[in-house]
Design a protein around this motif. Structure first.
Motif, PDB file in Angstrom:
ATOM      1  N   TYR A   1     -45.721  23.294 -47.077  1.00  0.00           N
ATOM      2  CA  TYR A   1     -44.266  23.425 -46.988  1.00  0.00           C
ATOM      3  C   TYR A   1     -43.896  24.860 -46.652  1.00  0.00           C
ATOM      4  CZ  TYR A   1     -45.016  24.904 -51.833  1.00  0.00           C
ATOM      5  OH  TYR A   1     -45.473  25.538 -52.950  1.00  0.00           O
ATOM      6  N   TYR A  30     -42.224  27.495 -47.806  1.00  0.00           N
ATOM      7  CA  TYR A  30     -42.436  28.678 -48.629  1.00  0.00           C
ATOM      8  C   TYR A  30     -43.910  29.048 -48.677  1.00  0.00           C
ATOM      9  CZ  TYR A  30     -42.578  31.839 -52.564  1.00  0.00           C
ATOM     10  OH  TYR A  30     -42.790  32.934 -53.331  1.00  0.00           O
ATOM     11  N   ALA A  43     -45.020  30.525 -45.344  1.00  0.00           N
ATOM     12  CA  ALA A  43     -44.446  31.863 -45.171  1.00  0.00           C
ATOM     13  C   ALA A  43     -45.131  32.883 -46.062  1.00  0.00           C
ATOM     14  CB  ALA A  43     -42.952  31.824 -45.467  1.00  0.00           C
ATOM     15  N   GLU A  74     -40.635  36.905 -44.026  1.00  0.00           N
ATOM     16  CA  GLU A  74     -40.851  35.484 -44.322  1.00  0.00           C
ATOM     17  C   GLU A  74     -39.825  34.578 -43.659  1.00  0.00           C
ATOM     18  OE1 GLU A  74     -41.206  34.812 -48.474  1.00  0.00           O
ATOM     19  OE2 GLU A  74     -43.078  35.923 -48.633  1.00  0.00           O
ATOM     20  N   GLY A  75     -38.615  35.103 -43.448  1.00  0.00           N
ATOM     21  CA  GLY A  75     -37.546  34.268 -42.924  1.00  0.00           C
ATOM     22  C   GLY A  75     -37.816  33.743 -41.522  1.00  0.00           C
ATOM     23  N   THR A  76     -38.645  34.456 -40.763  1.00  0.00           N
ATOM     24  CA  THR A  76     -38.868  34.082 -39.371  1.00  0.00           C
ATOM     25  C   THR A  76     -39.712  32.825 -39.233  1.00  0.00           C
ATOM     26  OG1 THR A  76     -40.721  35.579 -39.323  1.00  0.00           O
ATOM     27  CG2 THR A  76     -38.654  36.400 -38.450  1.00  0.00           C
ATOM     28  N   TYR A 136     -39.056  29.913 -40.362  1.00  0.00           N
ATOM     29  CA  TYR A 136     -38.267  28.690 -40.173  1.00  0.00           C
ATOM     30  C   TYR A 136     -37.819  28.468 -38.726  1.00  0.00           C
ATOM     31  CZ  TYR A 136     -38.585  28.248 -45.155  1.00  0.00           C
ATOM     32  OH  TYR A 136     -39.091  28.125 -46.420  1.00  0.00           O
ATOM     33  N   PRO A 137     -37.365  29.515 -38.019  1.00  0.00           N
ATOM     34  CA  PRO A 137     -37.098  29.289 -36.588  1.00  0.00           C
ATOM     35  C   PRO A 137     -38.356  28.815 -35.855  1.00  0.00           C
ATOM     36  CG  PRO A 137     -36.133  31.366 -37.276  1.00  0.00           C
ATOM     37  CD  PRO A 137     -36.927  30.849 -38.438  1.00  0.00           C
ATOM     38  N   LEU A 138     -39.499  29.372 -36.224  1.00  0.00           N
ATOM     39  CA  LEU A 138     -40.753  28.975 -35.577  1.00  0.00           C
ATOM     40  C   LEU A 138     -41.079  27.509 -35.875  1.00  0.00           C
ATOM     41  CD1 LEU A 138     -43.361  29.662 -34.030  1.00  0.00           C
ATOM     42  CD2 LEU A 138     -44.384  30.301 -36.197  1.00  0.00           C
ATOM     43  N   ARG A 191     -39.068  25.163 -36.648  1.00  0.00           N
ATOM     44  CA  ARG A 191     -38.067  24.341 -35.964  1.00  0.00           C
ATOM     45  C   ARG A 191     -38.482  24.118 -34.499  1.00  0.00           C
ATOM     46  NH1 ARG A 191     -33.420  22.859 -37.990  1.00  0.00           N
ATOM     47  NH2 ARG A 191     -34.084  23.840 -39.911  1.00  0.00           N
ATOM     48  N   ARG A 192     -38.905  25.215 -33.875  1.00  0.00           N
ATOM     49  CA  ARG A 192     -39.305  25.119 -32.474  1.00  0.00           C
ATOM     50  C   ARG A 192     -40.566  24.269 -32.329  1.00  0.00           C
ATOM     51  NH1 ARG A 192     -42.432  27.831 -29.331  1.00  0.00           N
ATOM     52  NH2 ARG A 192     -42.790  29.571 -30.727  1.00  0.00           N
ATOM     53  N   TYR A 205     -33.648  27.299 -46.111  1.00  0.00           N
ATOM     54  CA  TYR A 205     -33.679  28.582 -46.821  1.00  0.00           C
ATOM     55  C   TYR A 205     -33.366  28.400 -48.295  1.00  0.00           C
ATOM     56  CZ  TYR A 205     -34.356  30.937 -42.419  1.00  0.00           C
ATOM     57  OH  TYR A 205     -34.900  31.352 -41.236  1.00  0.00           O
ATOM     58  N   HIS A 247     -36.386  27.471 -49.927  1.00  0.00           N
ATOM     59  CA  HIS A 247     -37.278  28.635 -49.975  1.00  0.00           C
ATOM     60  C   HIS A 247     -37.016  29.438 -51.253  1.00  0.00           C
ATOM     61  CE1 HIS A 247     -39.945  31.513 -47.809  1.00  0.00           C
ATOM     62  NE2 HIS A 247     -39.350  32.392 -48.587  1.00  0.00           N
ATOM     63  N   ARG A 252     -37.673  39.619 -48.982  1.00  0.00           N
ATOM     64  CA  ARG A 252     -38.821  39.233 -48.160  1.00  0.00           C
ATOM     65  C   ARG A 252     -38.419  38.318 -47.013  1.00  0.00           C
ATOM     66  NH1 ARG A 252     -44.354  39.572 -51.169  1.00  0.00           N
ATOM     67  NH2 ARG A 252     -44.929  38.860 -49.116  1.00  0.00           N
ATOM     68  N   LEU A 253     -37.304  37.641 -47.163  1.00  0.00           N
ATOM     69  CA  LEU A 253     -36.843  36.762 -46.074  1.00  0.00           C
ATOM     70  C   LEU A 253     -36.356  37.567 -44.882  1.00  0.00           C
ATOM     71  CD1 LEU A 253     -34.913  33.846 -47.783  1.00  0.00           C
ATOM     72  CD2 LEU A 253     -36.907  33.665 -46.305  1.00  0.00           C
ATOM     73  N   LEU A 285     -31.497  36.620 -38.686  1.00  0.00           N
ATOM     74  CA  LEU A 285     -32.127  35.301 -38.626  1.00  0.00           C
ATOM     75  C   LEU A 285     -31.197  34.300 -37.956  1.00  0.00           C
ATOM     76  CD1 LEU A 285     -33.757  35.080 -42.153  1.00  0.00           C
ATOM     77  CD2 LEU A 285     -34.938  35.083 -39.960  1.00  0.00           C
ATOM     78  N   LEU A 312     -31.849  32.086 -34.624  1.00  0.00           N
ATOM     79  CA  LEU A 312     -31.738  30.628 -34.603  1.00  0.00           C
ATOM     80  C   LEU A 312     -30.739  30.176 -33.548  1.00  0.00           C
ATOM     81  CD1 LEU A 312     -31.887  30.223 -38.433  1.00  0.00           C
ATOM     82  CD2 LEU A 312     -33.323  28.930 -36.867  1.00  0.00           C
ATOM     83  N   GLU A 320     -32.295  30.663 -30.093  1.00  0.00           N
ATOM     84  CA  GLU A 320     -33.304  29.626 -29.862  1.00  0.00           C
ATOM     85  C   GLU A 320     -32.633  28.311 -29.465  1.00  0.00           C
ATOM     86  OE1 GLU A 320     -36.535  29.625 -29.643  1.00  0.00           O
ATOM     87  OE2 GLU A 320     -36.600  27.451 -29.439  1.00  0.00           O
ATOM     88  N   ARG A 348     -33.003  26.459 -25.801  1.00  0.00           N
ATOM     89  CA  ARG A 348     -33.470  25.078 -25.785  1.00  0.00           C
ATOM     90  C   ARG A 348     -32.516  24.217 -24.963  1.00  0.00           C
ATOM     91  NH1 ARG A 348     -37.938  22.373 -27.111  1.00  0.00           N
ATOM     92  NH2 ARG A 348     -38.378  24.298 -28.216  1.00  0.00           N
ATOM     93  N   LEU A 362     -39.969  35.138 -32.538  1.00  0.00           N
ATOM     94  CA  LEU A 362     -40.169  35.362 -33.925  1.00  0.00           C
ATOM     95  C   LEU A 362     -40.903  36.586 -34.330  1.00  0.00           C
ATOM     96  CD1 LEU A 362     -40.727  31.925 -34.956  1.00  0.00           C
ATOM     97  CD2 LEU A 362     -38.795  33.143 -34.283  1.00  0.00           C
TER      98      LEU A 362
END
Lengths: 111, 190
Positions: A27, A29, A32, A43-45, A47-49, A51-52, B30, B33, B50-51, B57, B61, B64, B68, B183
């Motif tokens: 999952y 978290y 990441a 770590e936030g990046t 989720y965009p990855l 998704r893609r 998130y 998370h 850390r996010l 972000l 998004l 992206e 797309r 990313l």
């Protein structure tokens, strides 16, 4: 951080995620935090990855009930994700081997 | 206001304009998370740090999603999405490129408008020129007609060139956005 390093890491992040998921489903978290430790990324990046990669059909998702809080979204590698992993891994290995060879020659010439 | 809510609120604000279901999906990612981070024994502040920056972000998004869409459908709205998305990202860390890009977009737009105006005025003049000649025009009706035709077709080709240029520009932007924002931002220095 060295800007060169950032570019390198950008390129291999997807490969790292694919490799991680090939061992076991996971999952967000977990992916990441493990990658953040390994290659030092924000770590936030992730989720965009994810998704893609999901839209590209490399991973699929399913929900699992968790003991604490809402159900967790797990990612699983699809067949095309596995193909992509093998292709990228081969390319990476080839590439790093060639770079290492060039660096070695360079070292021999300039002792 | 705690860290978790602040983060999610800023993220949501940055995602404005995206479909509601997509925003809900992203925010849920998130949110869980934070849930998982706290289950692993981290504080909300730690997880948030850390996010990374939620505004950044959100722009990644958005960009992206825009890229797309441009790849799926070559439409006016999709092209606008790419331009706005990549400009939004560029605004965060490319102060040098930004004015150049803005200037390019602005000048293409003004050429487009000028071309449209010339084409329109030529088309409006044409029937008058052929029927009664143009008021105050020295030449004969044939010359007036050719002049109007010239304006109309010249304006139309200017518009066409602008459209071609815009498609090229958007493709370059899309490639640029992909290369730079596929990313990973370095760990934010908090």
């Amino acid at each position: 951080m060295d800007p060169n390093l950032v570019q390198f890491k950008k390129g291999v992040l997807e490969l790292c995620v694919l490799a991680l998921l090939s061992q076991a489903d996971s999952y967000g978290y977990d992916i990441a935090s493990r990658l953040a430790d390994a290659i030092d990324m924000g770590e936030g990046t992730i989720y965009p990855l994810m998704r893609r990669m999901q839209k590209d059909g490399m991973v699929s998702t399913y929900l699992v009930e968790s003991a604490s809080g809402p159900p967790r979204k797990y990612y699983r590698l699809t067949a095309s994700g596995r193909d992509s992993l093998n292709a990228q891994k081969a390319a990476w290995t080839d590439f790093t081997r060639s770079v290492a060879a060039v660096l070695e020659q360079h070292q021999e010439k300039t002792p | 206001m705690n860290e978790r809510q602040t983060f999610l609120r800023r993220l949501k604000a940055g995602l404005k304009g995206m479909p509601r279901s997509a925003v809900a999906d992203i925010v849920a990612d998130y949110d869980s998370h934070f849930e998982a981070g706290q289950a692993a024994g981290r504080s909300e502040a730690e997880v948030a740090a850390r996010l990374g920056d939620p505004t950044r972000l959100a722009r990644e998004l958005q960009a992206e999603a825009g890229l797309r869409r441009w790849e799926d459908e070559r439409s006016m709205a999709a092209a606008l999405g790419v331009i706005v998305g990549v400009l939004g990202l560029a605004a965060l860390d490319l102060f040098i490129v930004l004015p150049l890009l803005t200037a390019a977009v602005a000048s293409v737009f003004s050429f487009f408008v000028a071309g449209l105006a010339i084409c329109l005025s030529g088309s409006v003049m044409l029937p008058f020129a052929l029927i009664t000649n143009l008021p105050g025009f020295a030449g004969d009706r044939l010359q007036a007609g050719l002049l109007s035709l010239g304006l109309a077709s010249g304006g139309a080709s200017l518009v066409a060139v602008c459209i071609l240029f815009t498609i090229g520009l958007v493709n370059v932007l899309a490639r640029y956005g992909r290369a730079h924002y596929r990313l990973i931002a370095p760990q934010p220095s908090v």
